[in-house]
Design a protein around this motif. Structure first.
Motif, mmCIF file in Angstrom:
data_model
loop_
_atom_site.group_PDB
_atom_site.id
_atom_site.type_symbol
_atom_site.label_atom_id
_atom_site.label_comp_id
_atom_site.label_asym_id
_atom_site.label_seq_id
_atom_site.Cartn_x
_atom_site.Cartn_y
_atom_site.Cartn_z
ATOM 1 N N TRP A 1 0.824 -1.217 0.000
ATOM 2 C CA TRP A 1 0.000 0.000 0.000
ATOM 3 C C TRP A 1 0.851 1.257 0.000
ATOM 4 O O TRP A 1 0.437 2.297 -0.505
ATOM 5 C CB TRP A 1 -0.929 0.008 1.212
ATOM 6 C CG TRP A 1 -1.833 -1.172 1.338
ATOM 7 C CD1 TRP A 1 -2.062 -1.910 2.457
ATOM 8 C CD2 TRP A 1 -2.662 -1.762 0.318
ATOM 9 N NE1 TRP A 1 -2.963 -2.921 2.215
ATOM 10 C CE2 TRP A 1 -3.344 -2.853 0.912
ATOM 11 C CE3 TRP A 1 -2.880 -1.476 -1.029
ATOM 12 C CZ2 TRP A 1 -4.231 -3.648 0.196
ATOM 13 C CZ3 TRP A 1 -3.753 -2.267 -1.735
ATOM 14 C CH2 TRP A 1 -4.423 -3.332 -1.141
ATOM 15 N N GLN A 2 2.037 1.187 0.603
ATOM 16 C CA GLN A 2 2.914 2.366 0.655
ATOM 17 C C GLN A 2 3.195 2.886 -0.757
ATOM 18 O O GLN A 2 3.068 4.083 -1.033
ATOM 19 C CB GLN A 2 4.235 1.999 1.341
ATOM 20 C CG GLN A 2 5.235 3.131 1.481
ATOM 21 C CD GLN A 2 4.910 4.064 2.626
ATOM 22 O OE1 GLN A 2 3.966 3.814 3.367
ATOM 23 N NE2 GLN A 2 5.672 5.139 2.761
ATOM 24 N N ALA A 3 3.526 1.982 -1.653
ATOM 25 C CA ALA A 3 3.838 2.390 -3.022
ATOM 26 C C ALA A 3 2.575 2.780 -3.786
ATOM 27 O O ALA A 3 2.567 3.764 -4.539
ATOM 28 C CB ALA A 3 4.573 1.259 -3.748
ATOM 29 N N PRO B 1 -0.619 9.357 -7.600
ATOM 30 C CA PRO B 1 -1.635 10.416 -7.573
ATOM 31 C C PRO B 1 -3.020 9.894 -7.935
ATOM 32 O O PRO B 1 -3.178 9.049 -8.815
ATOM 33 C CB PRO B 1 -1.136 11.409 -8.630
ATOM 34 C CG PRO B 1 -0.298 10.580 -9.565
ATOM 35 C CD PRO B 1 0.360 9.543 -8.700
ATOM 36 N N GLY B 2 -4.029 10.390 -7.222
ATOM 37 C CA GLY B 2 -5.407 10.064 -7.559
ATOM 38 C C GLY B 2 -5.855 8.681 -7.170
ATOM 39 O O GLY B 2 -6.862 8.190 -7.689
ATOM 40 N N THR B 3 -5.159 8.023 -6.244
ATOM 41 C CA THR B 3 -5.559 6.677 -5.833
ATOM 42 C C THR B 3 -6.450 6.744 -4.594
ATOM 43 O O THR B 3 -6.193 7.504 -3.661
ATOM 44 C CB THR B 3 -4.343 5.790 -5.535
ATOM 45 O OG1 THR B 3 -3.486 6.454 -4.586
ATOM 46 C CG2 THR B 3 -3.562 5.503 -6.797
ATOM 47 N N HIS B 4 -7.499 5.935 -4.602
ATOM 48 C CA HIS B 4 -8.457 5.888 -3.491
ATOM 49 C C HIS B 4 -8.631 4.427 -3.095
ATOM 50 O O HIS B 4 -9.228 3.644 -3.835
ATOM 51 C CB HIS B 4 -9.806 6.472 -3.905
ATOM 52 C CG HIS B 4 -9.710 7.817 -4.569
ATOM 53 N ND1 HIS B 4 -9.786 9.001 -3.877
ATOM 54 C CD2 HIS B 4 -9.531 8.150 -5.870
ATOM 55 C CE1 HIS B 4 -9.671 10.013 -4.721
ATOM 56 N NE2 HIS B 4 -9.507 9.530 -5.934
ATOM 57 N N LEU B 5 -8.120 4.057 -1.935
ATOM 58 C CA LEU B 5 -8.168 2.674 -1.470
ATOM 59 C C LEU B 5 -9.390 2.468 -0.580
ATOM 60 O O LEU B 5 -9.633 3.232 0.356
ATOM 61 C CB LEU B 5 -6.901 2.327 -0.694
ATOM 62 C CG LEU B 5 -6.819 0.922 -0.086
ATOM 63 C CD1 LEU B 5 -6.818 -0.146 -1.182
ATOM 64 C CD2 LEU B 5 -5.586 0.784 0.797
ATOM 65 N N HIS B 6 -10.151 1.424 -0.883
ATOM 66 C CA HIS B 6 -11.314 1.049 -0.074
ATOM 67 C C HIS B 6 -11.146 -0.414 0.338
ATOM 68 O O HIS B 6 -11.245 -1.309 -0.509
ATOM 69 C CB HIS B 6 -12.608 1.206 -0.864
ATOM 70 C CG HIS B 6 -12.899 2.604 -1.308
ATOM 71 N ND1 HIS B 6 -13.790 3.420 -0.654
ATOM 72 C CD2 HIS B 6 -12.406 3.334 -2.339
ATOM 73 C CE1 HIS B 6 -13.844 4.598 -1.259
ATOM 74 N NE2 HIS B 6 -13.018 4.569 -2.289
ATOM 75 N N LEU C 1 -9.636 -0.445 -5.534
ATOM 76 C CA LEU C 1 -8.816 0.752 -5.683
ATOM 77 C C LEU C 1 -9.361 1.529 -6.874
ATOM 78 O O LEU C 1 -9.474 0.991 -7.972
ATOM 79 C CB LEU C 1 -7.350 0.376 -5.933
ATOM 80 C CG LEU C 1 -6.379 1.550 -6.076
ATOM 81 C CD1 LEU C 1 -6.060 2.143 -4.708
ATOM 82 C CD2 LEU C 1 -5.080 1.097 -6.757
ATOM 83 N N THR C 2 -9.724 2.782 -6.639
ATOM 84 C CA THR C 2 -10.193 3.637 -7.724
ATOM 85 C C THR C 2 -9.144 4.695 -8.008
ATOM 86 O O THR C 2 -8.596 5.305 -7.084
ATOM 87 C CB THR C 2 -11.525 4.316 -7.371
ATOM 88 O OG1 THR C 2 -12.500 3.306 -7.096
ATOM 89 C CG2 THR C 2 -12.015 5.179 -8.522
ATOM 90 N N LEU D 1 2.264 -2.819 -9.644
ATOM 91 C CA LEU D 1 2.752 -2.947 -8.266
ATOM 92 C C LEU D 1 2.061 -4.088 -7.523
ATOM 93 O O LEU D 1 2.697 -4.809 -6.734
ATOM 94 C CB LEU D 1 2.527 -1.635 -7.512
ATOM 95 C CG LEU D 1 3.462 -0.473 -7.836
ATOM 96 C CD1 LEU D 1 2.919 0.821 -7.247
ATOM 97 C CD2 LEU D 1 4.867 -0.760 -7.286
ATOM 98 N N LEU D 2 0.768 -4.267 -7.786
ATOM 99 C CA LEU D 2 -0.007 -5.257 -7.050
ATOM 100 C C LEU D 2 -0.130 -6.594 -7.797
ATOM 101 O O LEU D 2 -0.596 -7.575 -7.211
ATOM 102 C CB LEU D 2 -1.402 -4.715 -6.767
ATOM 103 C CG LEU D 2 -1.467 -3.499 -5.831
ATOM 104 C CD1 LEU D 2 -2.875 -2.926 -5.782
ATOM 105 C CD2 LEU D 2 -0.998 -3.877 -4.427
#
Length: 407
Positions: free
Chosen positions: A349-351, A356-361, A377-378, A397-398
């Motif tokens: 999650w750190q990376a 920019p513009g990432t929204h983790l749910h 992730l949006t 990354l994921l």
């Protein structure tokens, strides 16, 4: 049909704050609860799981089975209106609740979505108005119906009439012998055989319909499935041909109107290669609730699908959502929590959150399992190219699949 508005922050004659209830305690219920609470409602969740994601964040968690009489009575006594967060809540339980409280969607609409045989009959009946029908199909409930399957439906996909989702309960078959073996493997439960059509793409449309028939919603989402599970949703202007998008939205509204639907409804479509430049639409299935493909609306729109769910059931005005940012949503399955040696790990999650513009749910689920929806992730941004570039970085990354299939 009309419904007196249930205003947030109001208190009834008995001193009970305006409370909205939801049958089911998964992630969709959790996001509904958050939307309702943000407006000022109290919330109640009925779900048997003591660690259900929605139950853990709600004012009230009624921990009983969905048909438990005492649990249903308690939910009805607490709530001014009730909804559902997944289509496999027993329809008769919703009908029991509807005797005392407004329930949206109603049990009859949910029952259609619970059974592919009834669902396809509904799509066929509404096709004259909707302008879109489902794939050619046959119902298989007996050996005689199996023997009578037309040869031109093969190759096809055999689907159980009930309880199939995210690719479960589905078998591809090429011959009559494979069909017979597949039906036997599914324990000869009622099934639908759908003709396999040349698939170009998949999309979905989310609308909300009020008690008074008012309808609003979102532009179609372009979806990519991997292994039968939604992997990527692309939501931005130009994600699919404009004429197809207009037909999909109009068909969805017709399907909702045909059964007097109240609440949030998602209809999924296939785009079929019929030789034309854009392709043709075929309706696949409907979900009587907010949908995985609409999660981007929480970050990219001024009104989310969960806001509309609250408004519709409470009899509030249904605003037309405005999408202010292009968006790509990536589903996060439990597989991400395991390394190549099948050992538990924490995703990077750190990376990802440095992009920019990432929204983790994340959904508050305590156990990661392969194929289990743990979050999404949006990615939003000023333009489609920028959003796509960041989404590709996050996916790399994921180790997430599906982005290569975007147009």
């Amino acid at each position: 049909m009309s419904q007196a508005p249930i205003f947030p922050g109001s208190v009834d004659a008995a001193g009970q704050p305006a409370t909205l209830g939801v049958m089911g305690g998964g992630q969709l219920g959790r996001m509904f609860v958050h939307a309702a609470q943000r407006l000022g409602y109290f919330t109640a969740v009925l779900d048997p799981d003591p660690t259900s994601p929605a139950g853990r964040v709600s004012h009230y968690h009624i921990q009983t089975a969905y048909r438990d009489e005492n649990g249903l009575a308690q939910l009805a006594s607490l709530c001014a209106a009730i909804t559902t967060e997944f289509e496999n809540v027993p329809a008769d339980a919703l009908q029991t609740l509807a005797a005392d409280r407004p329930v949206a969607p109603g049990g009859a609409a949910v029952a259609i979505a619970q059974n592919r045989i009834e669902e396809k009959a509904h799509f066929t009946a509404s096709a004259g108005v909707a302008g879109v029908t489902c794939a050619p199909y046959a119902v298989i409930e007996s050996p005689a119906q199996l023997a009578a399957v037309p040869a031109d439906l093969l190759p096809g996909i055999l689907k159980t009439a009930r309880m199939g989702y995210d690719g479960k309960g589905q078998v591809r078959v090429k011959t009559a012998a494979e069909l017979a073996a597949a039906w036997a493997g599914l324990k000869q439960v009622p099934c639908v055989l759908e003709k396999l059509l040349p698939l170009k793409a998949e999309c979905s449309v989310i609308v909300a319909r009020g008690w008074d028939g008012t309808i609003t919603g979102f532009a179609p989402q372009y979806n990519v499935h991997v292994g039968g599970i939604l992997a990527v949703t692309a939501a931005y202007e130009g994600n699919m041909p404009a004429a197809l998008a207009q037909r999909a939205r109009a068909a969805t509204e017709s399907i909702a109107n045909h059964i007097g639907y109240v609440g949030v409804l998602c209809v999924e479509f296939f785009v079929i290669d019929d030789g034309s430049a854009d392709g043709a639409l075929v309706v696949n299935e409907m979900a009587p609730r907010p949908h995985n493909s609409g999660h981007y609306t929480m970050d990219a729109c001024d009104v989310s699908q969960f806001d509309l769910q609250v408004h519709a059931m409470a009899g509030l005005p249904l605003p037309q959502p405005r999408q202010h940012s292009p968006a790509i949503m990536l589903n996060l399955l439990g597989d991400l929590w395991f390394d190549a040696a099948d050992q538990l790990r924490t995703p990077d999650w750190q990376a990802v959150l440095a992009l920019p513009g990432t929204h983790l749910h994340l959904y508050g689920k305590l156990e990661a399992r392969a194929g289990r929806k743990m979050g999404h992730l949006t990615v939003t941004g000023a333009d489609v190219d920028g959003v796509t570039a960041v989404a590709r970085q996050a996916a790399q990354l994921l180790g997430l699949p599906g982005l290569d299939a975007l147009q």
